[in-house]
Design a protein around this motif. Structure first.
Motif, PDB file in Angstrom:
ATOM      1  N   HIS A  21       0.742  -1.538   0.268  1.00  0.00           N
ATOM      2  CA  HIS A  21       0.251   0.273   0.035  1.00  0.00           C
ATOM      3  C   HIS A  21       0.638   1.267  -0.355  1.00  0.00           C
ATOM      4  O   HIS A  21       2.156   0.946   0.118  1.00  0.00           O
ATOM      5  CB  HIS A  21      -0.758   0.059   1.459  1.00  0.00           C
ATOM      6  N   ILE A  22       0.182   2.467  -0.103  1.00  0.00           N
ATOM      7  CA  ILE A  22       0.940   4.156  -0.125  1.00  0.00           C
ATOM      8  C   ILE A  22       1.254   4.161   1.528  1.00  0.00           C
ATOM      9  O   ILE A  22       0.899   4.857   2.551  1.00  0.00           O
ATOM     10  CB  ILE A  22      -0.159   4.743  -0.622  1.00  0.00           C
ATOM     11  N   HIS A  23       2.573   3.712   1.485  1.00  0.00           N
ATOM     12  CA  HIS A  23       3.109   3.747   3.491  1.00  0.00           C
ATOM     13  C   HIS A  23       2.913   5.161   3.920  1.00  0.00           C
ATOM     14  O   HIS A  23       3.266   6.143   3.237  1.00  0.00           O
ATOM     15  CB  HIS A  23       4.330   3.026   3.303  1.00  0.00           C
ATOM     16  N   ALA A  24       2.512   5.116   5.000  1.00  0.00           N
ATOM     17  CA  ALA A  24       2.173   6.985   6.120  1.00  0.00           C
ATOM     18  C   ALA A  24       3.474   7.031   6.593  1.00  0.00           C
ATOM     19  O   ALA A  24       3.496   8.054   6.775  1.00  0.00           O
ATOM     20  CB  ALA A  24       0.917   6.403   6.440  1.00  0.00           C
ATOM     21  N   ASP A  25       4.489   5.912   6.774  1.00  0.00           N
ATOM     22  CA  ASP A  25       5.859   5.775   7.254  1.00  0.00           C
ATOM     23  C   ASP A  25       6.865   6.071   7.591  1.00  0.00           C
ATOM     24  O   ASP A  25       8.117   6.525   7.874  1.00  0.00           O
ATOM     25  CB  ASP A  25       5.929   4.881   8.777  1.00  0.00           C
ATOM     26  N   HIS A  26       7.376   5.803   5.861  1.00  0.00           N
ATOM     27  CA  HIS A  26       8.469   5.030   5.485  1.00  0.00           C
ATOM     28  C   HIS A  26       7.863   5.815   3.685  1.00  0.00           C
ATOM     29  O   HIS A  26       7.281   5.469   3.596  1.00  0.00           O
ATOM     30  CB  HIS A  26       9.419   4.628   6.221  1.00  0.00           C
ATOM     31  N   ILE A  27       9.200   5.684   2.863  1.00  0.00           N
ATOM     32  CA  ILE A  27       9.546   5.961   2.016  1.00  0.00           C
ATOM     33  C   ILE A  27       9.442   4.870   1.410  1.00  0.00           C
ATOM     34  O   ILE A  27      10.779   4.323   1.717  1.00  0.00           O
ATOM     35  CB  ILE A  27      10.313   6.863   1.255  1.00  0.00           C
ATOM     36  N   THR A  28       8.854   4.149   0.210  1.00  0.00           N
ATOM     37  CA  THR A  28       9.413   2.500  -0.539  1.00  0.00           C
ATOM     38  C   THR A  28      10.851   3.290  -1.731  1.00  0.00           C
ATOM     39  O   THR A  28      10.952   4.087  -1.806  1.00  0.00           O
ATOM     40  CB  THR A  28       8.138   2.590  -1.707  1.00  0.00           C
ATOM     41  N   GLY A  29      11.448   2.359  -1.223  1.00  0.00           N
ATOM     42  CA  GLY A  29      12.311   1.426  -2.257  1.00  0.00           C
ATOM     43  C   GLY A  29      12.372   1.330  -3.753  1.00  0.00           C
ATOM     44  O   GLY A  29      12.995   1.678  -4.521  1.00  0.00           O
ATOM     45  N   ALA A  30      10.612   1.657  -3.814  1.00  0.00           N
ATOM     46  CA  ALA A  30      10.659   0.817  -5.259  1.00  0.00           C
ATOM     47  C   ALA A  30      11.110   1.527  -6.805  1.00  0.00           C
ATOM     48  O   ALA A  30      11.837   0.698  -6.864  1.00  0.00           O
ATOM     49  CB  ALA A  30       9.291   0.990  -5.384  1.00  0.00           C
ATOM     50  N   ALA A  31      11.201   2.751  -6.487  1.00  0.00           N
ATOM     51  CA  ALA A  31      11.468   3.662  -7.968  1.00  0.00           C
ATOM     52  C   ALA A  31      13.256   3.606  -7.691  1.00  0.00           C
ATOM     53  O   ALA A  31      14.270   3.988  -8.419  1.00  0.00           O
ATOM     54  CB  ALA A  31      11.209   5.242  -7.596  1.00  0.00           C
ATOM     55  N   ALA A  32      13.348   3.133  -6.545  1.00  0.00           N
ATOM     56  CA  ALA A  32      15.588   3.445  -6.071  1.00  0.00           C
ATOM     57  C   ALA A  32      15.293   2.297  -7.396  1.00  0.00           C
ATOM     58  O   ALA A  32      16.700   2.189  -7.649  1.00  0.00           O
ATOM     59  CB  ALA A  32      15.341   3.730  -4.500  1.00  0.00           C
ATOM     60  N   ILE A  33      14.990   1.435  -6.680  1.00  0.00           N
ATOM     61  CA  ILE A  33      15.690   0.043  -7.089  1.00  0.00           C
ATOM     62  C   ILE A  33      15.338   0.189  -8.500  1.00  0.00           C
ATOM     63  O   ILE A  33      16.077  -0.654  -9.185  1.00  0.00           O
ATOM     64  CB  ILE A  33      14.587  -1.349  -6.412  1.00  0.00           C
ATOM     65  N   ARG A  34      13.717   0.263  -8.972  1.00  0.00           N
ATOM     66  CA  ARG A  34      14.086  -0.113 -10.565  1.00  0.00           C
ATOM     67  C   ARG A  34      15.259   1.494 -11.179  1.00  0.00           C
ATOM     68  O   ARG A  34      15.765   0.727 -12.432  1.00  0.00           O
ATOM     69  CB  ARG A  34      12.257   0.794 -10.864  1.00  0.00           C
ATOM     70  N   SER A  35      15.457   2.175 -10.817  1.00  0.00           N
ATOM     71  CA  SER A  35      16.459   2.486 -10.971  1.00  0.00           C
ATOM     72  C   SER A  35      18.011   1.762 -11.260  1.00  0.00           C
ATOM     73  O   SER A  35      18.977   2.916 -12.094  1.00  0.00           O
ATOM     74  CB  SER A  35      16.869   4.583 -10.640  1.00  0.00           C
ATOM     75  N   LEU A  36      18.300   1.634 -10.406  1.00  0.00           N
ATOM     76  CA  LEU A  36      18.969   0.852 -10.160  1.00  0.00           C
ATOM     77  C   LEU A  36      19.432  -0.528 -11.456  1.00  0.00           C
ATOM     78  O   LEU A  36      20.565  -0.879 -11.739  1.00  0.00           O
ATOM     79  CB  LEU A  36      20.049   0.207  -8.998  1.00  0.00           C
ATOM     80  N   LEU A  37      18.461  -1.206 -11.130  1.00  0.00           N
ATOM     81  CA  LEU A  37      18.126  -2.725 -11.664  1.00  0.00           C
ATOM     82  C   LEU A  37      17.476  -2.798 -12.265  1.00  0.00           C
ATOM     83  O   LEU A  37      17.374  -4.234 -13.225  1.00  0.00           O
ATOM     84  CB  LEU A  37      17.791  -3.803 -10.614  1.00  0.00           C
ATOM     85  N   GLY A  38      16.538  -1.757 -13.026  1.00  0.00           N
ATOM     86  CA  GLY A  38      15.359  -1.956 -14.243  1.00  0.00           C
ATOM     87  C   GLY A  38      14.550  -2.749 -13.789  1.00  0.00           C
ATOM     88  O   GLY A  38      13.493  -3.730 -14.665  1.00  0.00           O
TER      89      GLY A  38
END
Ligand SMILES: N[C@@H](CCC(=O)N[C@@H](CS)C(=O)NCC(=O)O)C(=O)O
Ligand SMILES: [Fe+2]
Length: 360
Positions: free
Chosen positions: A61-78
């Protein structure tokens, strides 16, 4: 545990969040559920150590207490970024709906719509229905709050009863958070013992309980929710991700930044070389890297102030153990631009890289 599944539960102590790595041991394809931005380097180091190929990240879900690493991992690993359609998030690669299957090798997760904590909450159920990651829908003897992010306690009650309690009693349930260090539960336990939703408790018992939780809002809610609406692709996310002291360094699962010998040989002029062995080793058969300064590990903490403040440091020893410890000591002394030479002088020599020996 299922021998046909690689499964790891990873913890972020700041937000008390769990991230889950699931891999197919044959194809080595893997998924990561609920990555936390500050832990991306750690999580990717584990993916590397286990020889896995990460296909996608899934947020529950959209977390309220921390930022997801999803986009950062996409930019590192595709990798692909997946989240539910009803989350309202933007910038994902696919939007999941209830019943949708996400394969990894011969295994898969099925997305179950379990709204209530937020409208877009999903539970991810393993193919053979033996394990589910419930996000913040159902926690161990607790559940996600419903007092912000369009939470709805009636909806949560129905999600738990109709989707999660419908699974077999021995299905393992892994939550997105635990604030007491508890790690896992089962459907049967929660059906019986959950103090909000278990036993004979009714829908109105539950909604009254939830109306009176009286919790303070998460400390990071104002930063986390807008960043997570973009799947973590924002300036705030970039700032939260731990960056290496210099671009070529790779973080190990043990938390050590390392560079390899080939990179180092090509970049000798850009760094200061710090050999932390004893003098007899420095001048012994393995030799040392030309230009390296000898500063044995035991003397390093005191001498840290004498190092060039403007140049990143590479620490060196025989096999990469003491140099890792040297990195930690220098971090403590306020230097974050430090990496250890992976494999030390042993690997450096076996790669045939340029070495200076006493008397040579
Ligand atoms: N003190 C924590 C609060 C975290 C919090 O509210 N967590 C939400 C999940 S996003 C929740 O549902 N908590 C349930 C509970 O604490 O019982 C913080 O500041 O981050
Ligand atoms: Fe949450």
């Amino acid at each position: 545990m299922d021998q046909r599944l690689i499964f790891r539960q990873l913890f972020d102590p700041t937000s008390s969040s769990y991230t889950y790595l699931l891999g197919d041991p044959v194809s080595r394809e893997a998924l990561l559920v609920d990555p936390v931005i500050e832990q991306v380097r750690r999580d990717l180091a584990l993916v590397r150590d286990l020889g896995l190929r990460l296909l996608a990240t899934l947020d529950t879900h959209i977390h309220a207490d921390h930022i997801t690493g999803a986009a950062a991992i996409r930019s590192l690993l595709g990798t692909r970024v997946l989240i539910s359609k009803t989350s309202g998030a933007e910038g994902a690669d696919a939007y999941l709906t209830g019943g949708q299957i996400v394969p990894f090798g011969a295994r898969s997760l099925t997305a179950l719509a379990t709204p209530g904590h937020t409208p877009g909450c999903m539970t991810y159920l393993l193919d053979e229905r033996t394990l589910a990651m419930t996000g913040d829908c159902l926690l161990v003897r607790a559940c996600g709050r419903t007092d912000f992010q369009e939470g709805n306690s009636r909806q949560l009650y129905h999600s738990v009863h109709e989707q999660i309690f419908a699974l077999d009693d021995d299905c393992l349930l892994y939550p997105a958070h635990d604030y007491r260090g508890l790690t896992v539960t089962t459907v049967g336990e929660e059906r019986r013992y959950n103090p909000r939703l278990g036993g004979a408790l009714s829908e109105s018992d539950f909604t009254t309980y939830m109306d009176n939780l009286g919790l303070a809002h998460p400390k990071l809610i104002k930063e986390a929710v807008p960043a997570n609406r973009q799947c973590g692709a924002s300036a705030a996310s970039q700032a939260a991700m731990k960056l290496p002291g210099f671009a070529a360094a790779v973080c190990s699962f043990a938390g050590i930044w390392e560079v390899d010998g080939t990179w180092l040989e090509e970049n000798l002029g850009a760094v200061q070389l710090l050999d932390v062995r004893e003098p007899d080793e420095f001048n012994g058969p393995l030799g040392h890297i030309p230009g390296a300064r000898l500063l044995p590990l035991g003397t390093l903490a005191q001498a840290a102030g004498t190092l060039d403040a403007g140049k990143p440091i590479v620490t060196i020893c025989r096999a990469g153990g003491r140099s890792a410890q040297a990195m930690v000591i220098l971090n403590r002394a306020g230097r974050n631009d430090v990496a250890s030479l992976a494999g030390g002088m042993l690997r450096w020599n076996s790669a045939g890289l340029v070495t200076q020996r006493a008397g040579a």
